[in-house]
Design an enzyme around this catalytic site. Structure first.
Site, PDB file in Angstrom:
ATOM      1  N   TYR A   1       0.824  -1.214   0.000  1.00 18.51           N
ATOM      2  CA  TYR A   1       0.000   0.000   0.000  1.00 18.51           C
ATOM      3  C   TYR A   1       0.861   1.268   0.000  1.00 18.51           C
ATOM      4  CZ  TYR A   1      -4.380  -2.487   0.073  1.00 18.51           C
ATOM      5  OH  TYR A   1      -5.437  -3.274  -0.308  1.00 18.51           O
TER       6      TYR A   1
ATOM      7  N   VAL B   1      -9.324   3.954  -4.881  1.00 18.42           N
ATOM      8  CA  VAL B   1      -8.867   4.363  -3.540  1.00 18.42           C
ATOM      9  C   VAL B   1      -7.915   5.560  -3.632  1.00 18.42           C
ATOM     10  CG1 VAL B   1      -9.213   2.064  -2.570  1.00 18.42           C
ATOM     11  CG2 VAL B   1      -6.990   2.642  -3.566  1.00 18.42           C
ATOM     12  N   ASP B   2      -7.659   6.040  -4.888  1.00 17.80           N
ATOM     13  CA  ASP B   2      -6.794   7.220  -5.014  1.00 17.80           C
ATOM     14  C   ASP B   2      -7.631   8.483  -4.823  1.00 17.80           C
ATOM     15  OD1 ASP B   2      -6.946   6.537  -8.504  1.00 17.80           O
ATOM     16  OD2 ASP B   2      -7.850   8.296  -7.575  1.00 17.80           O
TER      17      ASP B   2
ATOM     18  N   HIS C   1     -14.863   1.869  -1.988  1.00 18.90           N
ATOM     19  CA  HIS C   1     -13.836   0.942  -1.508  1.00 18.90           C
ATOM     20  C   HIS C   1     -12.785   1.643  -0.661  1.00 18.90           C
ATOM     21  CE1 HIS C   1     -14.933  -1.755  -5.171  1.00 18.90           C
ATOM     22  NE2 HIS C   1     -15.780  -1.915  -4.176  1.00 18.90           N
TER      23      HIS C   1
ATOM     24  N   CYS D   1      -0.743   2.571  16.438  1.00 20.02           N
ATOM     25  CA  CYS D   1      -1.667   3.633  16.809  1.00 20.02           C
ATOM     26  C   CYS D   1      -1.189   4.317  18.090  1.00 20.02           C
ATOM     27  CB  CYS D   1      -3.051   3.011  17.027  1.00 20.02           C
ATOM     28  SG  CYS D   1      -4.264   4.148  17.707  1.00 20.02           S
TER      29      CYS D   1
HETATM   30  C1  BV8 Z   1     -18.543  -7.728  -0.053  1.00 17.19           C
HETATM   31  C2  BV8 Z   1      -9.904  -1.709  -2.363  1.00 17.19           C
HETATM   32  C3  BV8 Z   1     -20.201  -8.372   1.503  1.00 17.19           C
HETATM   33  C4  BV8 Z   1      -8.643  -2.419  -2.027  1.00 17.19           C
HETATM   34  C5  BV8 Z   1     -11.207  -3.238  -3.742  1.00 17.19           C
HETATM   35  C6  BV8 Z   1     -16.211 -14.421  -0.889  1.00 17.19           C
HETATM   36  C7  BV8 Z   1     -16.298 -13.786   0.343  1.00 17.19           C
HETATM   37  C8  BV8 Z   1     -16.730 -12.475   0.456  1.00 17.19           C
HETATM   38  C9  BV8 Z   1     -17.072 -11.767  -0.652  1.00 17.19           C
HETATM   39  C10 BV8 Z   1     -16.949 -12.399  -1.881  1.00 17.19           C
HETATM   40  C11 BV8 Z   1     -16.556 -13.720  -2.021  1.00 17.19           C
HETATM   41  N1  BV8 Z   1     -16.563 -14.035  -3.358  1.00 17.19           N
HETATM   42  C12 BV8 Z   1     -16.952 -12.961  -4.058  1.00 17.19           C
HETATM   43  C13 BV8 Z   1     -17.202 -11.986  -3.179  1.00 17.19           C
HETATM   44  C14 BV8 Z   1     -17.593 -10.667  -3.468  1.00 17.19           C
HETATM   45  C15 BV8 Z   1     -16.313  -9.874  -3.660  1.00 17.19           C
HETATM   46  C16 BV8 Z   1     -16.054  -9.856  -5.146  1.00 17.19           C
HETATM   47  O1  BV8 Z   1     -16.787  -9.206  -5.861  1.00 17.19           O
HETATM   48  N2  BV8 Z   1     -15.023 -10.584  -5.615  1.00 17.19           N
HETATM   49  C17 BV8 Z   1     -14.776 -10.617  -7.041  1.00 17.19           C
HETATM   50  C18 BV8 Z   1     -13.292 -10.638  -7.303  1.00 17.19           C
HETATM   51  C19 BV8 Z   1     -15.494 -11.832  -7.618  1.00 17.19           C
HETATM   52  N3  BV8 Z   1     -16.594  -8.549  -3.140  1.00 17.19           N
HETATM   53  C20 BV8 Z   1     -16.259  -8.232  -1.883  1.00 17.19           C
HETATM   54  O2  BV8 Z   1     -15.632  -8.941  -1.132  1.00 17.19           O
HETATM   55  C21 BV8 Z   1     -16.781  -6.872  -1.436  1.00 17.19           C
HETATM   56  N4  BV8 Z   1     -17.447  -6.990  -0.184  1.00 17.19           N
HETATM   57  O3  BV8 Z   1     -18.990  -8.447  -0.911  1.00 17.19           O
HETATM   58  O4  BV8 Z   1     -19.083  -7.582   1.207  1.00 17.19           O
HETATM   59  C22 BV8 Z   1     -19.661  -9.582   2.204  1.00 17.19           C
HETATM   60  C23 BV8 Z   1     -18.885  -9.398   3.327  1.00 17.19           C
HETATM   61  C24 BV8 Z   1     -18.436 -10.527   4.001  1.00 17.19           C
HETATM   62  C25 BV8 Z   1     -18.751 -11.805   3.514  1.00 17.19           C
HETATM   63  C26 BV8 Z   1     -19.506 -11.951   2.344  1.00 17.19           C
HETATM   64  C27 BV8 Z   1     -19.944 -10.840   1.676  1.00 17.19           C
HETATM   65  C28 BV8 Z   1     -15.621  -5.920  -1.255  1.00 17.19           C
HETATM   66  C29 BV8 Z   1     -14.965  -5.661  -2.582  1.00 17.19           C
HETATM   67  C30 BV8 Z   1     -13.963  -4.502  -2.425  1.00 17.19           C
HETATM   68  C31 BV8 Z   1     -12.564  -5.003  -2.710  1.00 17.19           C
HETATM   69  N5  BV8 Z   1     -11.636  -3.871  -2.686  1.00 17.19           N
HETATM   70  N6  BV8 Z   1     -10.404  -2.175  -3.646  1.00 17.19           N
HETATM   71  C32 BV8 Z   1      -7.495  -1.981  -2.890  1.00 17.19           C
HETATM   72  O5  BV8 Z   1      -7.665  -1.164  -3.823  1.00 17.19           O
HETATM   73  O6  BV8 Z   1      -6.382  -2.460  -2.599  1.00 17.19           O
HETATM   74  S1  BV8 Z   1     -11.751  -3.733  -5.239  1.00 17.19           S
HETATM   75  C33 BV8 Z   1     -10.747  -3.267  -6.517  1.00 17.19           C
HETATM   76  O7  BV8 Z   1     -11.466  -3.675  -7.676  1.00 17.19           O
HETATM   77  C34 BV8 Z   1     -10.496  -1.784  -6.705  1.00 17.19           C
HETATM   78  O8  BV8 Z   1     -11.223  -0.950  -5.861  1.00 17.19           O
HETATM   79  C35 BV8 Z   1     -10.979  -1.584  -8.139  1.00 17.19           C
HETATM   80  O9  BV8 Z   1     -11.402  -0.281  -8.387  1.00 17.19           O
HETATM   81  C36 BV8 Z   1     -12.113  -2.517  -8.140  1.00 17.19           C
HETATM   82  C37 BV8 Z   1     -12.765  -2.849  -9.406  1.00 17.19           C
HETATM   83  O10 BV8 Z   1     -11.761  -3.129 -10.358  1.00 17.19           O
HETATM   84  P1  BV8 Z   1     -11.676  -2.122 -11.615  1.00 17.19           P
HETATM   85  O11 BV8 Z   1     -11.747  -0.735 -11.106  1.00 17.19           O
HETATM   86  O12 BV8 Z   1     -12.694  -2.522 -12.596  1.00 17.19           O
HETATM   87  O13 BV8 Z   1     -10.211  -2.377 -12.112  1.00 17.19           O
HETATM   88  P2  BV8 Z   1      -9.740  -3.492 -13.135  1.00 17.19           P
HETATM   89  O14 BV8 Z   1      -8.246  -3.475 -13.112  1.00 17.19           O
HETATM   90  O15 BV8 Z   1     -10.474  -4.771 -12.870  1.00 17.19           O
HETATM   91  O16 BV8 Z   1     -10.261  -2.969 -14.543  1.00 17.19           O
HETATM   92  C38 BV8 Z   1      -9.772  -1.749 -15.063  1.00 17.19           C
HETATM   93  C39 BV8 Z   1     -10.560  -1.477 -16.321  1.00 17.19           C
HETATM   94  O17 BV8 Z   1     -10.107  -0.222 -16.867  1.00 17.19           O
HETATM   95  C40 BV8 Z   1     -10.392  -2.514 -17.404  1.00 17.19           C
HETATM   96  O18 BV8 Z   1     -11.661  -2.903 -17.885  1.00 17.19           O
HETATM   97  C41 BV8 Z   1      -9.616  -1.777 -18.513  1.00 17.19           C
HETATM   98  O19 BV8 Z   1      -9.998  -2.191 -19.801  1.00 17.19           O
HETATM   99  C42 BV8 Z   1     -10.035  -0.366 -18.267  1.00 17.19           C
HETATM  100  N7  BV8 Z   1      -9.114   0.660 -18.738  1.00 17.19           N
HETATM  101  C43 BV8 Z   1      -7.757   0.587 -18.840  1.00 17.19           C
HETATM  102  N8  BV8 Z   1      -7.285   1.766 -19.313  1.00 17.19           N
HETATM  103  C44 BV8 Z   1      -8.368   2.585 -19.501  1.00 17.19           C
HETATM  104  C45 BV8 Z   1      -9.527   1.883 -19.132  1.00 17.19           C
HETATM  105  N9  BV8 Z   1     -10.762   2.414 -19.202  1.00 17.19           N
HETATM  106  C46 BV8 Z   1     -10.857   3.674 -19.665  1.00 17.19           C
HETATM  107  N10 BV8 Z   1      -9.793   4.420 -20.036  1.00 17.19           N
HETATM  108  C47 BV8 Z   1      -8.541   3.909 -19.973  1.00 17.19           C
HETATM  109  N11 BV8 Z   1      -7.488   4.656 -20.342  1.00 17.19           N
HETATM  110 ZN    ZN Z   2      -5.930   2.524  17.923  1.00 16.95          ZN
END
Ligand code: BV8
Ligand code: ZN
Length: 259
Positions: free
Chosen positions: A67, A103-104, A119, A155
């Site tokens: 991070y 997150v930026d 997020h 902390c």
């Molecule tokens: C939740 C912060 C309820 C951290 C992020 C098992 C247990 C628990 C949950 C799950 C599980 N299985 C599945 C889930 C749900 C899970 C999930 O969805 N998993 C996925 C992988 C299947 N979700 C969660 O866990 C969420 N919480 O469900 O809570 C719960 C709670 C407990 C128990 C059960 C349920 C929490 C999800 C949050 C995760 N944290 N970020 C960090 O940043 O380090 S997510 C992370 O992905 C980022 O925030 C990012 O923004 C986000 C989405 O990704 P994208 O932004 O789309 O980025 P990516 O690289 O994928 O794509 C970029 C795109 O840009 C591409 O399409 C590319 O073509 C395009 N691009 C490139 N250049 C350009 C462009 N577009 C335009 N212009 C350009 N120039």
């Molecule tokens: Zn503390």
């Protein structure tokens, strides 16, 4: 890339607009997108395995180092034309809601207000135990192969580990932010989905929520995504090119000059 006249007309007439962004909106600022292959120090890790509570539990110094490496990239990056175009939209749209998965802080630094961070934020770490906000002193240390791990600070309030202020996989989204994003998606005239692969839930579901509620939906992305075929307009291209063109074509008449 030709901007459809129909989209321009609907955007110009819209009272409530949602702009929903993912990592792609920051790509042209030099911030690696979330799922692109990690490089350098981090190439043997996937973002999804590091962005979890268990990874931090197992090796807090490795995850905190990751991070801090990312925070350094954010601090040295500048908002790009996509961020600036979204900020410019605030002057023309009666009710604009900006929801980001990122997150930026580049939207804020571009001039956008009231950004809804689903997020969390890499620039707002907090204590894992008492949630006291932590202000990082100065820039992150420059990382090299043998200093990839950085012990997270403790902390001053309770001695707990300071953790990144982000939502990890398996953690719930912040309630107020999620409710605001959901309500905005259900009640908007136009929903612009910019730079997301639409694979992370529940955030990825917002575009379909808007579409099913009758909004005009448009996706801006150079690559195929999970939303292909499920939006009103699919604009295949870079956000830093398409968004300024869309804002220009929609509101240039209002200002009479380039935006
Ligand atoms: C939740 C912060 C309820 C951290 C992020 C098992 C247990 C628990 C949950 C799950 C599980 N299985 C599945 C889930 C749900 C899970 C999930 O969805 N998993 C996925 C992988 C299947 N979700 C969660 O866990 C969420 N919480 O469900 O809570 C719960 C709670 C407990 C128990 C059960 C349920 C929490 C999800 C949050 C995760 N944290 N970020 C960090 O940043 O380090 S997510 C992370 O992905 C980022 O925030 C990012 O923004 C986000 C989405 O990704 P994208 O932004 O789309 O980025 P990516 O690289 O994928 O794509 C970029 C795109 O840009 C591409 O399409 C590319 O073509 C395009 N691009 C490139 N250049 C350009 C462009 N577009 C335009 N212009 C350009 N120039
Ligand atoms: Zn503390």
């Amino acid at each position: 890339m030709d901007i459809p006249d129909e989209l321009v007309a609907r955007l110009r007439a819209a009272q409530n607009v949602v702009v929903f962004t993912g990592a792609g909106v920051s790509a042209e600022s030099g911030i690696p997108t979330f799922r692109e292959r990690q490089t350098g120090l981090w190439e043997r890790f996937s973002a999804e395995e590091l962005a979890t509570p268990s990874a931090f539990e197992r090796d807090p110094a490795l995850v905190w180092g990751w991070y801090e490496w990312r925070r350094a990239k954010v601090l040295s990056a500048q908002p790009n034309p996509a961020h600036l175009a979204i900020a410019a939209m605030e002057k023309h749209v009666p009710h604009l809601t900006l929801v980001t998965q990122n997150v930026d802080d580049l939207h804020e630094r571009a001039g956008s207000h009231d950004v809804v961070h689903l997020h969390g934020s890499i620039v707002r770490p907090h204590c894992q135990r008492c949630r006291q906000p932590f202000t990082a002193q100065g820039s992150p240390p420059s990382l090299t192969a043998d200093t990839q791990k950085i012990q997270p600070p403790t902390c001053t309030h309770c001695g707990g580990h300071i953790r990144p202020g982000v939502v990890w996989f398996g953690e719930s989204l912040p309630t107020l932010e999620w409710e605001a994003a959901n309500a905005a998606a259900r009640n908007c005239d136009v929903f612009l989905c910019v730079g997301t692969s639409a694979v992370v839930y529940p955030a990825a579901g917002l575009t379909l929520i808007a579409h099913r509620a009758g909004a005009t939906t448009a996706q801006i992305n150079p690559n195929p995504t999970e939303l292909d075929g499920d939006v009103s307009f699919d604009l295949k291209g870079a956000a830093g090119v398409i968004l300024p063109a869309l804002v220009q074509k929609t509101w240039a008449h209002e200002c009479g000059v380039a935006i």
